[in-house]
Design a protein around this motif. Sequence first.
Motif, PDB file in Angstrom:
ATOM      1  N   GLY A 405     -28.792   2.760  19.653  1.00  0.00           N
ATOM      2  CA  GLY A 405     -28.747   4.194  19.880  1.00  0.00           C
ATOM      3  C   GLY A 405     -29.165   5.021  18.682  1.00  0.00           C
ATOM      4  O   GLY A 405     -29.220   6.252  18.761  1.00  0.00           O
ATOM      5  N   SER A 406     -29.499   4.373  17.572  1.00  0.00           N
ATOM      6  CA  SER A 406     -29.881   5.089  16.370  1.00  0.00           C
ATOM      7  C   SER A 406     -31.176   5.864  16.571  1.00  0.00           C
ATOM      8  O   SER A 406     -32.105   5.412  17.257  1.00  0.00           O
ATOM      9  CB  SER A 406     -30.062   4.109  15.202  1.00  0.00           C
ATOM     10  OG  SER A 406     -30.627   4.754  14.080  1.00  0.00           O
ATOM     11  N   HIS A 407     -31.248   7.033  15.962  1.00  0.00           N
ATOM     12  CA  HIS A 407     -32.473   7.831  15.991  1.00  0.00           C
ATOM     13  C   HIS A 407     -33.630   7.069  15.359  1.00  0.00           C
ATOM     14  O   HIS A 407     -34.795   7.289  15.707  1.00  0.00           O
ATOM     15  CB  HIS A 407     -32.237   9.146  15.242  1.00  0.00           C
ATOM     16  CG  HIS A 407     -33.410  10.067  15.240  1.00  0.00           C
ATOM     17  ND1 HIS A 407     -33.754  10.845  16.332  1.00  0.00           N
ATOM     18  CD2 HIS A 407     -34.335  10.343  14.275  1.00  0.00           C
ATOM     19  CE1 HIS A 407     -34.832  11.558  16.044  1.00  0.00           C
ATOM     20  NE2 HIS A 407     -35.207  11.278  14.799  1.00  0.00           N
ATOM     21  N   TYR A 408     -33.305   6.136  14.457  1.00  0.00           N
ATOM     22  CA  TYR A 408     -34.340   5.382  13.754  1.00  0.00           C
ATOM     23  C   TYR A 408     -34.450   3.947  14.264  1.00  0.00           C
ATOM     24  O   TYR A 408     -34.842   3.035  13.538  1.00  0.00           O
ATOM     25  CB  TYR A 408     -34.044   5.393  12.244  1.00  0.00           C
ATOM     26  CG  TYR A 408     -34.041   6.790  11.676  1.00  0.00           C
ATOM     27  CD1 TYR A 408     -35.172   7.604  11.761  1.00  0.00           C
ATOM     28  CD2 TYR A 408     -32.898   7.324  11.071  1.00  0.00           C
ATOM     29  CE1 TYR A 408     -35.168   8.896  11.262  1.00  0.00           C
ATOM     30  CE2 TYR A 408     -32.890   8.613  10.566  1.00  0.00           C
ATOM     31  CZ  TYR A 408     -34.022   9.394  10.667  1.00  0.00           C
ATOM     32  OH  TYR A 408     -34.034  10.684  10.170  1.00  0.00           O
ATOM     33  N   TRP A 409     -34.117   3.768  15.541  1.00  0.00           N
ATOM     34  CA  TRP A 409     -34.264   2.452  16.158  1.00  0.00           C
ATOM     35  C   TRP A 409     -35.728   2.164  16.474  1.00  0.00           C
ATOM     36  O   TRP A 409     -36.195   1.036  16.382  1.00  0.00           O
ATOM     37  CB  TRP A 409     -33.416   2.371  17.429  1.00  0.00           C
ATOM     38  CG  TRP A 409     -33.523   1.059  18.148  1.00  0.00           C
ATOM     39  CD1 TRP A 409     -34.216   0.785  19.283  1.00  0.00           C
ATOM     40  CD2 TRP A 409     -32.905  -0.178  17.761  1.00  0.00           C
ATOM     41  NE1 TRP A 409     -34.074  -0.525  19.650  1.00  0.00           N
ATOM     42  CE2 TRP A 409     -33.267  -1.139  18.723  1.00  0.00           C
ATOM     43  CE3 TRP A 409     -32.085  -0.555  16.703  1.00  0.00           C
ATOM     44  CZ2 TRP A 409     -32.836  -2.467  18.652  1.00  0.00           C
ATOM     45  CZ3 TRP A 409     -31.654  -1.869  16.634  1.00  0.00           C
ATOM     46  CH2 TRP A 409     -32.038  -2.809  17.596  1.00  0.00           C
ATOM     47  N   TYR A 410     -36.461   3.217  16.876  1.00  0.00           N
ATOM     48  CA  TYR A 410     -37.873   3.098  17.255  1.00  0.00           C
ATOM     49  C   TYR A 410     -38.034   2.042  18.351  1.00  0.00           C
ATOM     50  O   TYR A 410     -37.392   2.129  19.377  1.00  0.00           O
ATOM     51  CB  TYR A 410     -38.742   2.800  16.030  1.00  0.00           C
ATOM     52  CG  TYR A 410     -38.720   3.913  15.008  1.00  0.00           C
ATOM     53  CD1 TYR A 410     -39.292   5.154  15.284  1.00  0.00           C
ATOM     54  CD2 TYR A 410     -38.081   3.740  13.776  1.00  0.00           C
ATOM     55  CE1 TYR A 410     -39.266   6.190  14.348  1.00  0.00           C
ATOM     56  CE2 TYR A 410     -38.040   4.761  12.839  1.00  0.00           C
ATOM     57  CZ  TYR A 410     -38.631   5.992  13.132  1.00  0.00           C
ATOM     58  OH  TYR A 410     -38.588   7.011  12.215  1.00  0.00           O
ATOM     59  N   ARG A 411     -38.858   1.023  18.105  1.00  0.00           N
ATOM     60  CA  ARG A 411     -39.082  -0.016  19.117  1.00  0.00           C
ATOM     61  C   ARG A 411     -38.505  -1.336  18.613  1.00  0.00           C
ATOM     62  O   ARG A 411     -39.013  -1.915  17.665  1.00  0.00           O
ATOM     63  CB  ARG A 411     -40.581  -0.173  19.394  1.00  0.00           C
ATOM     64  CG  ARG A 411     -40.896  -1.132  20.514  1.00  0.00           C
ATOM     65  CD  ARG A 411     -42.350  -1.013  20.919  1.00  0.00           C
ATOM     66  NE  ARG A 411     -42.655  -1.861  22.053  1.00  0.00           N
ATOM     67  CZ  ARG A 411     -43.809  -1.849  22.718  1.00  0.00           C
ATOM     68  NH1 ARG A 411     -44.760  -0.994  22.343  1.00  0.00           N
ATOM     69  NH2 ARG A 411     -44.007  -2.660  23.729  1.00  0.00           N
ATOM     70  N   HIS A 412     -37.411  -1.748  19.253  1.00  0.00           N
ATOM     71  CA  HIS A 412     -36.710  -2.972  18.835  1.00  0.00           C
ATOM     72  C   HIS A 412     -36.282  -2.904  17.366  1.00  0.00           C
ATOM     73  O   HIS A 412     -36.232  -3.917  16.672  1.00  0.00           O
ATOM     74  CB  HIS A 412     -37.590  -4.205  19.065  1.00  0.00           C
ATOM     75  CG  HIS A 412     -38.060  -4.367  20.479  1.00  0.00           C
ATOM     76  ND1 HIS A 412     -37.194  -4.606  21.535  1.00  0.00           N
ATOM     77  CD2 HIS A 412     -39.315  -4.291  21.015  1.00  0.00           C
ATOM     78  CE1 HIS A 412     -37.889  -4.705  22.654  1.00  0.00           C
ATOM     79  NE2 HIS A 412     -39.173  -4.508  22.371  1.00  0.00           N
ATOM     80  N   GLY A 413     -35.996  -1.705  16.883  1.00  0.00           N
ATOM     81  CA  GLY A 413     -35.537  -1.541  15.515  1.00  0.00           C
ATOM     82  C   GLY A 413     -36.649  -1.448  14.487  1.00  0.00           C
ATOM     83  O   GLY A 413     -36.372  -1.409  13.281  1.00  0.00           O
ATOM     84  N   VAL A 414     -37.896  -1.388  14.944  1.00  0.00           N
ATOM     85  CA  VAL A 414     -39.041  -1.396  14.039  1.00  0.00           C
ATOM     86  C   VAL A 414     -39.963  -0.221  14.345  1.00  0.00           C
ATOM     87  O   VAL A 414     -40.328   0.004  15.510  1.00  0.00           O
ATOM     88  CB  VAL A 414     -39.841  -2.710  14.166  1.00  0.00           C
ATOM     89  CG1 VAL A 414     -41.076  -2.687  13.255  1.00  0.00           C
ATOM     90  CG2 VAL A 414     -38.962  -3.912  13.845  1.00  0.00           C
TER      91      VAL A 414
END
Length: 497
Positions: A405-414
């Motif tokens: 749910g992080s704003h900086y998750w982007y795509r699969h955390g990258v």
Amino acid sequence: MPDYSPQTQSRVLSRVEQRGIEPVPVNQRNGKPSELFWVWFAANISILGIPLGATLIALGLNVWQAIAATIIGSFGSFAIVGIVSIAGRRGGAPSLTLSRAVFGVRGNIGPTLVALVSRLGWETVNTITGASALLSLCVICFGVPGGYKETPLLTLSCVLIFVALTAVISAAGHAFILTVQKWSTWIFGVLTLLVAGYLVTTVDWNTLLAGKTGSISACIIAVGTIASGTGIGWVNSGADMARYQKTNVKGGSLVLTAATGAGIPLVVIIGVGSILTAGGSDLASTADPVAAVRDALPAWVSVPYLIAAFAGLLMSNNLSVYSAGLTTITLGVRIPRVYAVVLDVVITTTGAMYFMLGSDGFYGPFVTFISLLAVPLTAWAGVFLTDMIARRHYKTDELLDLGRGSHYWYRHGVNVPAMASWLIALVVGYLFVTARVSDQVVWFSGPLADTVIGENGLAWLVSLLLAGVLYATLGLPAVRHEQAELAAENARDGKEA
């Protein structure tokens, strides 16, 4: 999520800094740029600059060219550190924590791991050299044998003294480091100047002035050598201390204090190494400058030199370990900052004892290894600095959220554009690199190492520029869009955009 309750905030800036990587609240950012001047000055009063000066003369430069290359390389590379410091003022968090906003909370693991290895590597070098300085003082004052393996218990004691002092200062945290670095600059900076003045009087000035002018190619290599050996190693630590700066501090002030704070001592110390070598002394070109001073100079000069050397290495190590502790937490090790400092010190202590007591030949291979990290470090800087062009604000709470749910998750955390730019620039940079330990030992040589770029040692610059250009093309538009949305959100909430 970070706890910004009054009870927590009263603890944060206590005698021992309790804050880890969580962003500093605006009402606790009271720092001034002048404080950072002392931080960077003290961190660069190191005798490791003397052999670096010898390297410039070995490239074929005369002493004036060597000093000019040192000015450009040291001031220029630390100006980059100063620019990264601006991000710390904006986001109030350490460099690699802010980097999560650029690479994604998972993608940031790669650059963070490289940064941590670099920090631990240089800390091991600092520990070995600092312990060697202390051992040399024992040789002069008490007449004990000077070899590491001849006096293993004394060598071990010297290592432990150095790392214990490092741990105490680094664990105490930001406010204490500011005080220690400022007073160390005055005390040991003056002592270093006095010893340097004496060393300069020992050279053959006729030999020095007769030195031939080096080629333009050698000058370019020299600038790159200085940059990669000084500021590039600190580039991802710029925001670690600047996160406490007032929000209205001008970015130009941060750049100026970093460049001058580090550049002044580096020019003096590296310049002395160049003068000694150009003047016919082999003092600077020896593999162990600490032992060389002990054996070549009278005791009344050697003792203050070794004291200044020990203190200078300690000041550099304090800041490095502080940053390494923050980097360890950013990597995902969930421990308090003080424990992270202890963990990093244990690792470097183990490495120092192994290389001093159980290994033959250390400096050449190890320094070659950590110098190779200049390529991924500058590739990270290229992406991060380009991102700063558009990113004026960070969602600070989201920097600590590693979930989906992080704003900086982007795509699969990258963040794919940032990660792709970093990896491509890293790979291309190594195409131009030769990892040379000595004339006889070459670890590898990239297929483009014999080109103009490779022969002039510009692989790090290629990585820096390529990473920046790629990210400007692939990722910057999305950053501008995100910043526009964030500004609109802040405006709706009645916040200052």
